[in-house]
Design a protein around this motif. Structure first.
Motif, PDB file in Angstrom:
ATOM      1  N   CYS A 245       0.870  -1.338   0.120  1.00 14.05           N
ATOM      2  CA  CYS A 245       0.023   0.008  -0.014  1.00 14.05           C
ATOM      3  C   CYS A 245       0.972   1.350   0.064  1.00 14.05           C
ATOM      4  O   CYS A 245       0.522   2.364  -0.353  1.00 14.05           O
ATOM      5  CB  CYS A 245      -0.852   0.028   1.275  1.00 14.05           C
TER       6      CYS A 245
ATOM      7  N   TYR B  99      -1.320   9.653  14.684  1.00  9.93           N
ATOM      8  CA  TYR B  99      -1.502   9.164  13.540  1.00  9.93           C
ATOM      9  C   TYR B  99      -3.086   8.516  13.160  1.00  9.93           C
ATOM     10  O   TYR B  99      -3.772   8.308  14.013  1.00  9.93           O
ATOM     11  CB  TYR B  99      -0.514   7.834  13.271  1.00  9.93           C
TER      12      TYR B  99
ATOM     13  N   LEU C  50      -3.685  -8.023   5.207  1.00 15.05           N
ATOM     14  CA  LEU C  50      -2.960  -7.808   6.491  1.00 15.05           C
ATOM     15  C   LEU C  50      -2.825  -8.908   7.497  1.00 15.05           C
ATOM     16  O   LEU C  50      -4.110  -9.578   7.733  1.00 15.05           O
ATOM     17  CB  LEU C  50      -3.725  -6.491   7.198  1.00 15.05           C
TER      18      LEU C  50
END
Ligand code: HEC
Ligand code: HEC
Length: 376
Positions: free
Chosen positions: A223, A309, A342
């Motif tokens: 990604c 984040y 993932l």
């Protein structure tokens, strides 16, 4: 014999625990650097110096908010790499998302965490008119500019006399000015780039090991690839909402409808290239099931400077981000099908340290000081 093998192994590792990169890995590394901004043909003023100057004035000016206390720089503070250090942004009200940096923002295909805008200049008016951000109608924006002794003449120099009967063109020109300023906020030449260019000592051995893992077993590259270290696409990495519980933010799924009805788009009447590539791609965009709860993969350039984040600032530090990818312990699934790519990475302490060191090697200097404050 044994000594020779050891010596060879040491030489192959680059010494000091720095890893060796294979020729195939070097091909990947060269695809990640240098990062260069592509021109945006939908904004004819993108490279116009007067427009950029006007944009810079507006960016730092608190008069462009209903309570006269909020400017763009409130949430995009230059000394915080144009973020605000908060989990979610606070303007004239409370928003629901984390303030991303505007450094290098011009490189993007889609804007905002959900990509509900397809040009850089499609963003500012939405923000200025948003009740929780600056809460000021375009008519008032125009009035402030027109009667101001600095902004008024600068406007005329850039766009000619203001025609109040065409308030939407005024608004789109305000937006294009802000975009022209933001386009100058380039902060993309990091030690990592010097390393790729051949300076073996530009980043420490630990960063190099992190890099090798990043493009290899870590699977981050799926990604986060290319010069901006993002695929520019939308995914869910399963970070749940701030207050726990199920996902509430529809992310990309909620953005497609907004994009279709947005006023300032690459294909709209205010675009300077309504039949270009950008417009063509946007026209054919359709909703996909996996869009629900997915967010744009952020660029990782300067990421060490832009904590906290994720789209709602859920994770405080880079270590927390890596802990998440390592265990996926608090993974919140949007619709029972986790992004199949993932898997928990089960990182050891060394790998985490190395990955953080690699991410730190992506920090570039801030742009020219003159761009970091209101023009004199
Ligand atoms: C109240 C805080 C706040 C203010 C004021 C604010 N922003 Fe933002 N900005 C945000 C947040 C939060 C987002 C992300 C919103 C989202 O994804 O839904 C954002 C997103 C952006 C983006 C998109 C970046 C990207 O990576 O997609 C740009 C560009 C931007 N802002 C520029 C501006 C400009 C120009 C102004 C002034 C006209 C401004 N912002 C004012 C908080 C703010
Ligand atoms: C499936 C695609 C995908 C993979 C694989 C992936 N990421 Fe991400 N990454 C994303 C997305 C999407 C986000 C933003 C998610 C959100 O806001 O909810 C993100 C966010 C991040 C952030 C936070 C950036 C910010 O500005 O908030 C960091 C740091 C990061 N990823 C590093 C990594 C590392 C290191 C790896 C490999 C161990 C990795 N990513 C693997 C898609 C991915």
């Amino acid at each position: 014999m044994l000594t020779t093998t050891l010596l060879l192994a040491f030489a192959a590792s680059g010494g000091d625990g720095a890893p060796m990169f294979t020729e195939d890995e070097w091909i990947i590394l060269r695809s990640m650097s240098p990062a260069i901004l592509m021109p945006d043909t939908t904004n004819a003023y993108e490279k116009n110096e007067n427009a950029a100057l006007l944009g810079q004035h507006i960016f730092f000016d608190k008069r462009f908010s209903s309570n006269k206390e909020v400017s763009c720089a409130t949430c995009h503070e230059p000394d915080k790499y144009f973020t605000d250090g908060k989990q979610i942004a606070v303007g004239t009200g409370q928003t629901t998302r984390n303030s991303p940096t505007v450094l290098n923002a011009a490189h993007q295909r889609w804007f905002f965490w959900d990509g509900r805008t397809d040009t850089l200049w499609g963003q500012p008016i939405q923000t200025m008119e948003h009740p929780a951000e600056m809460n000021i109608p375009r008519k008032e924006i125009a009035e402030i500019i027109e009667i101001d002794s600095t902004l008024g003449p600068l406007w005329i120099k850039t766009f000619g006399n203001m025609d109040e009967s065409d308030i939407d063109t005024i608004a789109s020109n305000v937006a294009k000015s802000l975009a022209a300023y933001i386009t100058k906020l380039d902060s993309s030449h990091a030690p990592f780039d010097d390393f790729v260019a051949g300076d073996k000592n530009a980043i420490p051995a630990s960063s190099q090991r992190g890099l090798k893992y990043f493009i290899g077993d870590g699977g981050c590259l799926r990604c986060h690839f290319g010069p901006w270290i993002t695929d520019g696409a939308f995914h869910s990495v399963g970070v749940g909402p701030l207050d726990g519980g199920a996902l509430k933010d529809a992310g990309r799924a909620g953005a497609i409808d907004k994009l279709k009805i947005a006023q300032f788009t690459s294909g709209g009447i205010h675009s300077d290239n309504p039949n270009g590539m950008r417009a063509t791609i946007s026209k054919h965009i359709a909703k996909r099931r996996e869009d629900w709860g997915s967010f744009r993969t952020p660029s990782l350039r300067n990421v060490a400077k832009t904590a906290p984040y994720m789209h709602a600032g859920q994770l405080a530090t880079l270590s927390d981000v890596l802990e998440h990818y390592s265990t996926l312990e608090n993974f919140v699934s949007a619709d029972h099908h986790r992004e199949t790519i993932l898997e928990p990475l089960n990182l050891n302490e060394q790998q985490k340290t190395d990955l953080v060191a690699f991410l730190e090697s992506l920090t570039a200097p801030l742009p020219d000081e003159k761009l970091l404050k209101a023009p004199e």
